[in-house]
Write an enzyme that holds these catalytic residues in place. Structure first.
Site, PDB file in Angstrom:
ATOM      1  N   GLU A  98       3.686   2.535   7.249  1.00 23.28           N
ATOM      2  CA  GLU A  98       3.586   2.530   5.791  1.00 23.28           C
ATOM      3  C   GLU A  98       3.764   3.914   5.176  1.00 23.28           C
ATOM      4  OE1 GLU A  98       3.439  -0.227   4.023  1.00 23.28           O
ATOM      5  OE2 GLU A  98       3.308  -1.483   5.817  1.00 23.28           O
TER       6      GLU A  98
ATOM      7  N   GLU B 153       2.729   7.307  -3.079  1.00 20.85           N
ATOM      8  CA  GLU B 153       3.958   6.558  -3.293  1.00 20.85           C
ATOM      9  C   GLU B 153       5.029   7.454  -3.909  1.00 20.85           C
ATOM     10  OE1 GLU B 153       5.093   2.444  -5.724  1.00 20.85           O
ATOM     11  OE2 GLU B 153       2.995   3.020  -5.392  1.00 20.85           O
TER      12      GLU B 153
ATOM     13  N   ASN C 199      -7.926  -3.309  -6.175  1.00 26.20           N
ATOM     14  CA  ASN C 199      -8.268  -2.805  -4.844  1.00 26.20           C
ATOM     15  C   ASN C 199      -9.104  -1.531  -4.936  1.00 26.20           C
ATOM     16  OD1 ASN C 199      -7.129  -4.761  -3.119  1.00 26.20           O
ATOM     17  ND2 ASN C 199      -5.093  -3.872  -3.363  1.00 26.20           N
TER      18      ASN C 199
END
Length: 281
Positions: A134, A143, A181
């Site tokens: 990831e 990101e 989250n």
């Protein structure tokens, strides 16, 4: 044959502003030693005290041990040594420290601490495989595509996005994202991640803790947590399902599944254990 599971790196947890310096580490826990009530050991960089007679019950994995907080001056007995961690992630961002991972283990003490040495090593390998995949070998802390940041805020939630619509982008080893989250993990970990999501990219231990929160508590699109999959015999393939479901599994993206399996086999080889069965989904 399994390689040694005891690292030789010295543990030196930071002192807390509220609790003061950490206590010295007790002697390292041994599976072959019998401990009576009151016996104190160190394990995963923390001291533990036995509530009653015990042998071969890992501190943190069963209720026989009381957690006495982080300690200093001991050695890590995590399934992955610092040298192995360096070998797995030779080009990682300096943010991702081995010590940060060790410090995060207290949040979920059953992680890589349940079952046989082989099972514990496989779970650690599986977790690090997905972190590798990831974050591209732990090279990225957040990101890359900033154009997507605004998408990760779900204003339908009653708590909204107090840090701003663009604040809940992916961060950490599994690119942890979305306001719901951050809220759920923050509540579980005792951290205000909803109000300060940037903490995940400032503190290596917090970054690892968010990844461990998902691994140990969330089914995702699967039917069990990744922790349950690895300790219960469902295998590495089921951890892929818990992360990405039909996006990869059941023919969704066989090339991606194969790439994850290849990384997992490499990491289990570094740890000196067999990968086990049920590798694909």
């Amino acid at each position: 044959m399994l390689s040694s599971l005891v690292a030789t790196v010295a543990l030196a947890p930071a002192a807390s502003a509220t609790t003061g310096p950490a206590a010295p580490c007790a002697p390292l826990w041994s599976a072959s030693t019998a401990y009576t009530a009151g016996g104190t050991v160190s394990h995963h960089g923390r001291n533990w005290t036995a509530k009653w007679w015990t042998r071969n019950e890992n501190p943190g994995a069963t209720g026989v041990w009381d957690d006495r907080e982080a300690c200093t001056g001991g050695v890590s007995d995590f399934a992955v040594s610092e040298a192995q961690f360096d070998e797995i992630f030779p080009d990682r961002n300096p943010f991702y420290t081995y010590q940060g991972l060790i410090d995060a283990l207290h949040a979920y003490p059953r992680f890589a601490n349940t079952g046989t040495p082989a099972i514990r090593a496989r779970e650690a390998a599986a977790f690090l495989t997905h972190a590798d995949f990831e974050s591209v070998g732990l090279q990225y802390v957040k990101e890359i595509n900033e154009d997507n940041y605004w998408r990760k805020c779900d204003y339908s939630r009653p708590y909204g996005c107090p840090a701003g619509q663009k604040a809940y982008y992916g961060r950490g080893p599994i690119m942890f994202s979305w306001n719901f989250n951050y809220k759920a993990a923050g509540d579980a970990l005792g951290l205000d991640l909803l109000g300060d999501p940037w903490l995940v990219e400032r503190d290596p231990s917090v970054a690892w803790q968010t990844a461990l929160w998902y691994w140990n508590t969330q089914n995702g699109p699967g039917t069990m947590t990744s922790h349950e999959a690895m300790v219960g015999g469902a295998g590495f393939g089921e951890t892929i399902r818990s992360l990405n479901g039909a996006l990869e599994c059941d023919g969704g993206n066989p090339a991606s599944v194969a790439a994850r399996v290849a990384k997992y086999e490499r990491i289990t080889s570094v740890l000196g254990t067999a990968p086990g069965s049920r590798l694909t989904c």
